[in-house]
Design an enzyme around this catalytic site. Structure first.
Site, PDB file in Angstrom:
ATOM      1  N   ARG A 125       0.733  -1.373   0.214  1.00  0.00           N
ATOM      2  CA  ARG A 125       0.028   0.151  -0.063  1.00  0.00           C
ATOM      3  C   ARG A 125       0.924   1.200   0.076  1.00  0.00           C
ATOM      4  O   ARG A 125       2.113   1.028  -0.091  1.00  0.00           O
ATOM      5  CB  ARG A 125      -0.949   0.203   1.189  1.00  0.00           C
ATOM      6  N   ASP A 129      -1.760  10.885  -1.736  1.00  0.00           N
ATOM      7  CA  ASP A 129      -2.236   9.779  -2.792  1.00  0.00           C
ATOM      8  C   ASP A 129      -2.466  10.522  -4.098  1.00  0.00           C
ATOM      9  O   ASP A 129      -2.418   9.856  -5.220  1.00  0.00           O
ATOM     10  CB  ASP A 129      -3.480   9.193  -2.211  1.00  0.00           C
TER      11      ASP A 129
HETATM   12  O1  MRU Z   1      -4.419   3.065   2.121  1.00  0.00           O
HETATM   13  P1  MRU Z   1      -2.977   3.310   2.123  1.00  0.00           P
HETATM   14  O2  MRU Z   1      -2.303   2.499   3.123  1.00  0.00           O
HETATM   15  O3  MRU Z   1      -2.405   2.770   0.875  1.00  0.00           O
HETATM   16  O4  MRU Z   1      -3.107   4.804   2.414  1.00  0.00           O
HETATM   17  C1  MRU Z   1      -1.551   5.403   2.118  1.00  0.00           C
HETATM   18  C2  MRU Z   1      -1.425   6.822   2.315  1.00  0.00           C
HETATM   19  O5  MRU Z   1      -2.710   7.379   2.445  1.00  0.00           O
HETATM   20  C3  MRU Z   1      -0.143   7.520   2.513  1.00  0.00           C
HETATM   21  O6  MRU Z   1      -0.276   8.688   3.293  1.00  0.00           O
HETATM   22  C4  MRU Z   1      -0.140   7.752   1.162  1.00  0.00           C
HETATM   23  O7  MRU Z   1      -0.011   6.947   0.093  1.00  0.00           O
HETATM   24  C5  MRU Z   1       1.363   8.551   0.931  1.00  0.00           C
HETATM   25  S1  MRU Z   1       2.589   7.393   0.892  1.00  0.00           S
HETATM   26  C6  MRU Z   1       4.109   8.305   0.457  1.00  0.00           C
END
Ligand code: MRU
Length: 342
Positions: free
Chosen positions: A45, A234
């Site tokens: 993730r 994201d």
């Molecule tokens: O649901 P996830 O764990 O994929 O969400 C990740 C995040 O929200 C992070 O803060 C984001 O991807 C930045 S990672 C450098």
């Protein structure tokens, strides 16, 4: 922390982040199906890492088709990318990486060593991400003062990227530069990226880190000396509206109320040049069972409804600066974000 993703003998090996920090097990991805599973089910993730893994997925998908049909057409590439594009909708790095792999295929499709060149392209995306993170972290570390207490949310560390991290990269670089920093990591319910991943990464690095339940943020910003907030992203729209883990918006509101600088650290691949503002960012809604169960144990009655939006949008006015590999972005964001693409 560089062993969470590696390519070996035609397979991609991924550290299963669902089991961290208690167990280090790897998923061997031999084909496209394994990659789709890994992204969808959160074996991996974090926006940049999702993009990198998807790029390897394209390379693996091509190899599978060649092995079964002996040849590959544009149509096949589109189908591979469609499957990967459906895994998670919010992180734009996924779509950015798929576009780059499609362009690479157009360039190499007539070459005898096309499959190897496609793997090389995925490796290049991976390596560049680490370099970009190191660069943005150096820029970002200039914003950190010796003695700062920094709040971060979710996990924007090495584990969420090709390596080194974005928000945690900034902290890592400041720590390596001799600054004494304390980090407050929100738990990040329900998946607990903060408690399980961020705290673990920083602990391993020797950074002073403390976990707090998500509902502490207002109280801490009010009277417990938070000097700065740094998060990852994201997807960032052209005006600076930022999608990040659900709860980020609430933290930004608190930070703004108490005039605490709120920084977003992200590589240029996280900026979406196709959308003007956050209203166009698709927000993933995940299975409500991820809220209702912890490690398979129910928190409430099966009949009770639950909801889990995985991300929220922080309006650009709450962001103090963006930290990218091209430098620190000041306001007005609209003007300077556009310049990232020129
Ligand atoms: O649901 P996830 O764990 O994929 O969400 C990740 C995040 O929200 C992070 O803060 C984001 O991807 C930045 S990672 C450098």
């Amino acid at each position: 922390m560089t062993d969470h993703i590696y390519w070996k003998d035609g397979s991609l090996y991924l550290l299963d982040q669902r089991a961290l920090p208690f167990k280090k097990t790897y998923l061997q991805c031999k084909g496209l199906k394994d990659i789709v599973y890994a992204i969808k089910s959160m074996v991996v993730r974090g926006a940049p890492l999702i993009g990198i893994v998807a790029a390897y997925g394209v390379a693996l998908g091509i190899q599978e088709i060649l092995a079964s049909k002996g040849r590959i057409k544009d149509d096949d590439i589109d189908k591979i990318c469609e499957k990967l594009a459906k895994t998670r909708p919010t992180a734009v790095n996924l779509f950015w990486a798929l576009e780059r792999m499609k362009n690479a295929f157009r360039q190499y499709s007539n070459k005898a060593d096309m499959p190897d060149l496609m793997t090389d392209e995925a490796i290049a995306i991976h390596v560049e991400d680490i370099e970009n993170n190191r660069m943005l972290s150096l820029y970002g570390s200039e914003l950190i003062d010796d003695g700062d207490t920094i709040l971060t949310h979710c996990n924007a560390g090495a584990l969420a990227t090709g390596g080194y991290g974005t928000a945690l990269g900034v902290i890592r670089a400041a720590h390596a530069g001799g600054k004494k920093i304390k980090v407050i990591a929100t738990e990040t319910r329900p998946y607990l990226q903060g408690a399980r991943l961020t705290a673990w990464e920083l602990y391993e690095e020797g950074v002073d880190v403390e976990i707090v339940p998500d509902n502490h943020v207002g109280f801490l910003c009010y009277n417990k000396g938070i000097d700065k907030v740094i998060v990852g992203a994201d997807r960032i729209a052209l005006n600076g509206d930022t999608a990040n883990k659900i709860g980020t918006y609430m933290i930004a509101l608190c930070a703004s109320r108490y005039k605490i600088p709120f920084f977003v650290a992200a590589p240029v691949s996280t900026f979406d040049r196709n959308i003007n503002n956050g209203a166009y960012i698709p927000i993933e809604e995940r299975d409500s069972r991820e809220v209702k169960y912890i490690h398979g144990k129910p928190l409430t009655l099966e009949a009770i409804k639950a909801r889990y939006y995985s991300f929220d949008i922080t309006p650009e006015r709450y962001v103090s600066n963006f930290i990218t590999e091209k430098g620190i972005i000041e306001k007005p964001f609209k003007k300077y974000i556009k310049m990232l693409f020129s």
